[in-house]
Design a protein around this motif. Structure first.
Motif, PDB file in Angstrom:
ATOM      1  N   LEU A 249       0.837  -1.205   0.000  1.00  0.00           N
ATOM      2  CA  LEU A 249       0.000   0.000   0.000  1.00  0.00           C
ATOM      3  C   LEU A 249       0.870   1.254   0.000  1.00  0.00           C
ATOM      4  O   LEU A 249       0.595   2.213  -0.715  1.00  0.00           O
TER       5      LEU A 249
ATOM      6  N   ASN B 285       2.363   2.425  -3.362  1.00  0.00           N
ATOM      7  CA  ASN B 285       1.423   2.941  -4.354  1.00  0.00           C
ATOM      8  C   ASN B 285       1.044   4.383  -3.988  1.00  0.00           C
ATOM      9  O   ASN B 285       0.570   4.632  -2.881  1.00  0.00           O
TER      10      ASN B 285
ATOM     11  N   TRP C 276      -1.488   6.116  -4.716  1.00  0.00           N
ATOM     12  CA  TRP C 276      -2.885   6.217  -4.287  1.00  0.00           C
ATOM     13  C   TRP C 276      -3.120   5.531  -2.948  1.00  0.00           C
ATOM     14  O   TRP C 276      -4.050   5.867  -2.223  1.00  0.00           O
ATOM     15  N   GLY C 277      -2.267   4.604  -2.607  1.00  0.00           N
ATOM     16  CA  GLY C 277      -2.323   4.006  -1.270  1.00  0.00           C
ATOM     17  C   GLY C 277      -1.965   5.040  -0.220  1.00  0.00           C
ATOM     18  O   GLY C 277      -2.614   5.138   0.817  1.00  0.00           O
TER      19      GLY C 277
ATOM     20  N   VAL D 197      -2.219   8.343  -0.642  1.00  0.00           N
ATOM     21  CA  VAL D 197      -3.332   9.304  -0.640  1.00  0.00           C
ATOM     22  C   VAL D 197      -4.473   8.771   0.218  1.00  0.00           C
ATOM     23  O   VAL D 197      -5.053   9.501   1.039  1.00  0.00           O
ATOM     24  N   SER D 198      -4.785   7.497   0.057  1.00  0.00           N
ATOM     25  CA  SER D 198      -5.887   6.900   0.818  1.00  0.00           C
ATOM     26  C   SER D 198      -5.611   6.925   2.323  1.00  0.00           C
ATOM     27  O   SER D 198      -6.510   7.214   3.124  1.00  0.00           O
ATOM     28  N   LEU D 199      -4.373   6.632   2.711  1.00  0.00           N
ATOM     29  CA  LEU D 199      -4.039   6.652   4.136  1.00  0.00           C
ATOM     30  C   LEU D 199      -4.079   8.061   4.718  1.00  0.00           C
ATOM     31  O   LEU D 199      -4.572   8.269   5.831  1.00  0.00           O
TER      32      LEU D 199
ATOM     33  N   ASP E 234      -5.894  10.532   3.577  1.00  0.00           N
ATOM     34  CA  ASP E 234      -7.319  10.849   3.614  1.00  0.00           C
ATOM     35  C   ASP E 234      -7.976  10.211   4.838  1.00  0.00           C
ATOM     36  O   ASP E 234      -8.741  10.858   5.559  1.00  0.00           O
ATOM     37  N   LEU E 235      -7.657   8.961   5.078  1.00  0.00           N
ATOM     38  CA  LEU E 235      -8.231   8.228   6.205  1.00  0.00           C
ATOM     39  C   LEU E 235      -7.864   8.878   7.535  1.00  0.00           C
ATOM     40  O   LEU E 235      -8.721   9.111   8.388  1.00  0.00           O
TER      41      LEU E 235
END
Length: 128
Positions: free
Chosen positions: A35, A38, A40-41, A43-45, A47-48
């Motif tokens: 994750l 990546n 986007w991984g 970005v997702s973390l 964001d989370l």
């Protein structure tokens, strides 16, 4: 508030299911490493954890009991929105349909007293 209770309970059930799935079918450290490779991984973390932080701010605004607050924030940071769904569900149940009690928690009376006495307006004027 019935819909909110149903949705928060569904959040608990969904998070329970995916956490069980993730821990039984995946490798937390290996998959976490993938994750982080990546973009986007990442970005997702981010964001989370921005979401976790904002949710924690709301908890801090409504909780008077500091040790309880610290435990809830730790739970959200570790268990994610599973813990947040439990927190929301518990507080929806204990607020007994009082939307201000749900959003303001133990500080409801304190905040309403300030509103009624005009302190908020006076504070707002001083800040200008």
């Amino acid at each position: 508030m019935k819909i909110a209770k149903i949705l928060s309970f569904m959040g608990i059930m969904a998070m329970t299911a995916v956490l069980i799935y993730g821990f039984t079918k995946g490798d937390f450290f290996e998959d976490g490493g993938e994750l982080m490779k990546n973009p986007w991984g990442i970005v997702s973390l981010v964001d989370l954890y921005v979401g976790f932080t904002l949710f924690s701010i709301w908890m801090a605004l409504r909780e008077k009991n500091i040790p309880v607050l610290i435990l809830w924030i730790a739970a959200v940071m570790i268990l994610g929105f599973f813990a947040a769904s439990v927190y929301v569900f518990i507080n929806l149940m204990t607020s007994r349909g009082d939307i201000l009690r749900f959003f303001l928690g133990d500080r409801k009376e304190e905040i309403l007293l300030k509103e009624r006495s005009g302190e908020r307006g006076a504070d707002h004027e001083r800040k200008r």
